[in-house]
Design a protein around this motif. Structure first.
Motif, short mmCIF file in Angstrom:
data_model
loop_
_atom_site.label_atom_id
_atom_site.label_comp_id
_atom_site.label_asym_id
_atom_site.label_seq_id
_atom_site.Cartn_x
_atom_site.Cartn_y
_atom_site.Cartn_z
N ASP A 11 6.05 58.42 32.49
CA ASP A 11 4.66 58.86 32.48
C ASP A 11 3.87 58.02 33.46
N TYR A 12 3.45 58.63 34.57
CA TYR A 12 2.69 57.93 35.59
C TYR A 12 1.28 58.51 35.72
N SER A 13 0.82 59.20 34.68
CA SER A 13 -0.50 59.81 34.74
C SER A 13 -1.62 58.79 34.80
N ASP A 14 -1.34 57.52 34.41
CA ASP A 14 -2.37 56.46 34.47
C ASP A 14 -2.48 55.87 35.87
N GLY A 15 -1.64 56.32 36.82
CA GLY A 15 -1.72 55.84 38.19
C GLY A 15 -0.94 54.57 38.46
N ASP A 16 -0.35 53.97 37.42
CA ASP A 16 0.42 52.73 37.59
C ASP A 16 1.88 53.09 37.87
N ILE A 17 2.22 53.25 39.14
CA ILE A 17 3.58 53.66 39.49
C ILE A 17 4.55 52.49 39.51
N HIS A 18 4.06 51.26 39.33
CA HIS A 18 4.93 50.08 39.38
C HIS A 18 5.25 49.52 37.99
N LYS A 19 4.82 50.18 36.93
CA LYS A 19 5.00 49.61 35.59
C LYS A 19 6.46 49.60 35.15
N ASN A 20 7.31 50.40 35.77
CA ASN A 20 8.73 50.43 35.42
C ASN A 20 9.60 49.73 36.46
N ASP A 21 8.99 48.91 37.33
CA ASP A 21 9.75 48.24 38.39
C ASP A 21 10.74 47.22 37.83
N TYR A 22 11.89 47.11 38.49
CA TYR A 22 12.88 46.08 38.19
C TYR A 22 13.83 45.99 39.38
N LYS A 23 14.62 44.93 39.45
CA LYS A 23 15.62 44.82 40.50
C LYS A 23 16.78 43.99 40.00
N TRP A 24 17.93 44.17 40.63
CA TRP A 24 19.12 43.44 40.22
C TRP A 24 20.09 43.33 41.40
N MET A 25 21.01 42.38 41.30
CA MET A 25 22.06 42.22 42.29
C MET A 25 23.24 41.53 41.62
N GLN A 26 24.44 41.89 42.01
CA GLN A 26 25.63 41.22 41.48
C GLN A 26 26.75 41.29 42.50
N PHE A 27 27.70 40.38 42.35
CA PHE A 27 28.91 40.37 43.18
C PHE A 27 30.11 40.70 42.30
N ASN A 28 30.93 41.63 42.77
CA ASN A 28 32.14 42.04 42.06
C ASN A 28 33.36 41.72 42.92
N TYR A 29 34.28 40.94 42.36
CA TYR A 29 35.58 40.79 43.02
C TYR A 29 36.51 41.80 42.37
N MET A 30 37.06 42.70 43.19
CA MET A 30 37.80 43.84 42.64
C MET A 30 39.19 43.93 43.25
N TYR A 31 40.09 44.51 42.47
CA TYR A 31 41.45 44.76 42.93
C TYR A 31 41.82 46.19 42.59
N SER A 32 42.23 46.93 43.60
CA SER A 32 42.56 48.34 43.45
C SER A 32 44.06 48.56 43.59
N ILE A 33 44.61 49.37 42.71
CA ILE A 33 46.03 49.71 42.72
C ILE A 33 46.19 51.21 42.87
N ASP A 34 46.87 51.64 43.92
CA ASP A 34 47.19 53.04 44.18
C ASP A 34 45.94 53.88 44.40
N GLU A 35 44.98 53.34 45.15
CA GLU A 35 43.77 54.10 45.47
C GLU A 35 44.14 55.28 46.38
N LEU A 36 43.56 56.43 46.11
CA LEU A 36 43.81 57.64 46.88
C LEU A 36 42.61 57.95 47.78
N PRO A 37 42.86 58.71 48.89
CA PRO A 37 44.12 59.28 49.32
C PRO A 37 44.96 58.30 50.13
N HIS A 38 46.26 58.56 50.19
CA HIS A 38 47.15 57.79 51.06
C HIS A 38 48.39 58.64 51.34
#
Length: 278
Positions: free
Chosen positions: A22-49
């Motif tokens: 609901d942004y009818s009050d003109g406050d378009i920033h009331k739901n603001d948030y931010k995030w960041m993360q680092f993922n170390y990942m290992y993939s097995i049999d990723e397709l296509p190959h």
């Protein structure tokens, strides 16, 4: 081209509410948030190959980020493959070293100041998506590395048990070919379902990307896609998880027929990951 979306614990918080934006009050920033993360990942049999590939496993580091600022909703990540530059993987020196996904959406509710919710639809967006490979326009045998853009409409939708999911429908414009090539339906979810006394929890998270209407001149089959199903343990600072990814003729590559009959584009792959959240 690869794709992995490790959904964030912050999404569990934002999806907890069943109320429309609901942004009818003109406050378009009331739901603001931010995030960041680092993922170390290992993939097995990723397709296509190809069927003759000797080693279809590789590691990679993923910087994942997103958030909300006014009318903009953002998700993205940058992957760096084969960190030790091993020669015996499917991401050896001849493969792209990096891949980036950038998916900004513009809220029509916030832009217009109107409540556009309808039934389970909580918010409506102009949705875009960009996939960029780390190679040149002449990479991959001259066909060019991944350079795709998607344009369409998106939404946040409440569904039973899963809660709020993202649902987007796009048209694909291939920036290498300078032409439109079919459509894509994408959805993603994050569902905490078991909570521990210390506040950590286990979630079911994943996504579906399904392409259809692809042209014969660019793809051997007109439709195909992927579904990622992950089970992850989350704390405030860390996450550990396993994902099972199912493919069917992914990216319009026909299983067992393309690449001189050696293409494997339908099947299952496995992902394990360790995450540090900032």
């Amino acid at each position: 081209m690869k794709k992995s979306i490790v959904a964030l614990s912050v999404l569990a918080l934002t999806s907890a509410s069943a109320f429309a934006a609901d942004y009818s009050d003109g406050d378009i920033h009331k739901n603001d948030y931010k995030w960041m993360q680092f993922n170390y990942m290992y993939s097995i049999d990723e397709l296509p190959h190809g069927k003759d590939a000797e080693n279809n496993a590789h590691d990679y580091l993923e910087m994942e980020f997103g958030g909300r600022s006014g009318v903009f909703d953002l998700y993205g990540y940058v992957d760096v493959f084969n960190l030790a530059t091993k020669d015996d993987t499917d991401k050896d020196s001849d493969a792209s070293k990096m891949f980036m996904k950038f998916a900004p959406r513009i809220s029509l509710d916030a832009l217009t100041g109107q409540d556009l919710s309808l039934g389970p639809i909580q918010e409506v967006y102009i949705a875009t998506l960009f996939n960029w490979g780390g190679g040149s326009r002449n990479a991959l045998g001259g066909s060019g590395d991944v350079n795709n853009s998607f344009w369409g409409l998106g939404s946040d939708v409440m569904v039973p048990w899963l809660g709020k999911i993202g649902l987007n429908v796009y048209g694909l414009y291939d920036l290498n070919k300078k032409d439109w090539n079919g459509y894509q339906v994408s959805t993603n979810w994050f569902k905490p379902f078991y909570f521990f006394e210390n506040g950590s929890f286990i979630s079911y998270q994943g996504y579906i990307d399904y392409q259809f209407g692809m042209k014969d001149e660019y793809s051997s089959v007109s439709e195909g896609g992927v579904m990622f199903n992950g089970i992850y343990w989350h704390s405030d600072q860390f996450a550990v998880g396993y994902g099972l990814k199912a493919y069917t003729n992914v990216y319009g590559i026909e299983d067992g027929k393309d690449w001189g009959g050696s293409a494997e584009s339908t099947g299952l792959s496995h992902y394990v990951s360790v995450t540090y959240k900032f």
